[in-house]
Design a protein around this motif. Structure first.
Motif, PDB file in Angstrom:
ATOM      1  N   GLU A  28      15.439 -63.630-137.516  1.00 28.18           N
ATOM      2  CA  GLU A  28      15.159 -62.992-136.230  1.00 28.18           C
ATOM      3  C   GLU A  28      16.458 -62.547-135.547  1.00 28.18           C
ATOM      4  O   GLU A  28      16.546 -61.444-135.007  1.00 28.18           O
ATOM      5  CB  GLU A  28      14.380 -63.952-135.321  1.00 28.18           C
ATOM      6  N   LYS A  29      17.493 -63.412-135.601  1.00 25.43           N
ATOM      7  CA  LYS A  29      18.786 -63.059-135.008  1.00 25.43           C
ATOM      8  C   LYS A  29      19.395 -61.865-135.738  1.00 25.43           C
ATOM      9  O   LYS A  29      19.960 -60.962-135.128  1.00 25.43           O
ATOM     10  CB  LYS A  29      19.750 -64.236-135.038  1.00 25.43           C
ATOM     11  N   LEU A  30      19.278 -61.873-137.086  1.00 25.73           N
ATOM     12  CA  LEU A  30      19.790 -60.759-137.874  1.00 25.73           C
ATOM     13  C   LEU A  30      19.066 -59.468-137.490  1.00 25.73           C
ATOM     14  O   LEU A  30      19.693 -58.426-137.293  1.00 25.73           O
ATOM     15  CB  LEU A  30      19.632 -61.042-139.371  1.00 25.73           C
ATOM     16  N   ASN A  35      19.031 -54.289-134.758  1.00 27.23           N
ATOM     17  CA  ASN A  35      18.482 -53.407-133.727  1.00 27.23           C
ATOM     18  C   ASN A  35      19.562 -53.008-132.714  1.00 27.23           C
ATOM     19  O   ASN A  35      19.609 -51.863-132.263  1.00 27.23           O
ATOM     20  CB  ASN A  35      17.305 -54.060-133.014  1.00 27.23           C
ATOM     21  N   LEU A  36      20.428 -53.936-132.358  1.00 25.92           N
ATOM     22  CA  LEU A  36      21.527 -53.627-131.440  1.00 25.92           C
ATOM     23  C   LEU A  36      22.500 -52.617-132.061  1.00 25.92           C
ATOM     24  O   LEU A  36      22.992 -51.720-131.377  1.00 25.92           O
ATOM     25  CB  LEU A  36      22.269 -54.903-131.033  1.00 25.92           C
ATOM     26  N   VAL A  37      22.754 -52.782-133.367  1.00 22.49           N
ATOM     27  CA  VAL A  37      23.634 -51.824-134.050  1.00 22.49           C
ATOM     28  C   VAL A  37      22.988 -50.436-134.039  1.00 22.49           C
ATOM     29  O   VAL A  37      23.653 -49.433-133.756  1.00 22.49           O
ATOM     30  CB  VAL A  37      23.936 -52.295-135.490  1.00 22.49           C
ATOM     31  N   ARG A  38      21.675 -50.351-134.319  1.00 21.88           N
ATOM     32  CA  ARG A  38      20.967 -49.059-134.268  1.00 21.88           C
ATOM     33  C   ARG A  38      21.014 -48.469-132.864  1.00 21.88           C
ATOM     34  O   ARG A  38      21.214 -47.257-132.684  1.00 21.88           O
ATOM     35  CB  ARG A  38      19.515 -49.234-134.713  1.00 21.88           C
TER      36      ARG A  38
END
Length: 166
Positions: A28-30, A35-38
């Motif tokens: 989930e953290k990954l 998602n943050l990188v996207r």
């Protein structure tokens, strides 16, 4: 021994659940980090587009300002010419151009009317009623031009001192 076996089995099941739970949390953290990188990539794209649009907007503002300066200078020039030219010459030129403008298409007549109106305002002089009347109807819709056919017998005679009709 059987107690130890059951305890060991319970401990193993608990450890396995704990490891699986940790793996699930790490997944989930990954996924959150991916998602943050996207999101950051999309933000970079948006910032690039914003920079490009701001640049284009500044270019258009500069072009508009240059056009406004040119128009201002043209208005000043036409006002200066109107003040310096004898009124008779101005009226003659206006009548001539109005006559020519009547034959143009509607868009060109509208533009000519705008130019004439600006000239009248900048010249600060009274124009005859005939010019003002023609100017007011310059951008009116016009009917199709009439075609006149001429029938008859004509002789084409050139370089003669007299011409006779047949």
């Amino acid at each position: 021994m059987e107690q130890n076996y059951e305890d060991l089995k319970a401990w193993q099941d608990g450890a396995r659940r704990m490891l699986e739970n940790d793996i699930e949390q790490m997944k989930e953290k990954l996924e959150q980090k991916l998602n943050l990188v996207r999101l950051m990539e999309l933000t970079d794209e948006l910032l690039t587009k914003i920079d490009r649009l701001n640049s284009e907007l500044q270019d258009e503002r500069a072009q508009r300002q240059a056009a406004e300066v040119k128009l201002s200078e043209l208005n000043k020039l036409s006002a200066g010419v109107a003040r310096k030219s004898p009124q008779v010459d101005i009226l003659k030129a206006m009548r001539s151009y109005l006559k020519i403008s009547k034959r143009k298409n509607l868009a060109k007549r509208e533009a000519a009317k705008m130019v004439f109106t600006e000239l009248c305002a900048s010249a600060q002089m009274d124009f005859p009623e005939d010019i003002m009347e023609e100017l007011s109807h310059l951008d009116d819709e016009q009917l199709e031009p009439k075609v006149v056919n001429v029938a008859g017998n004509y002789n084409d005679i050139h370089d003669n001192s007299s011409v006779t009709r047949i």
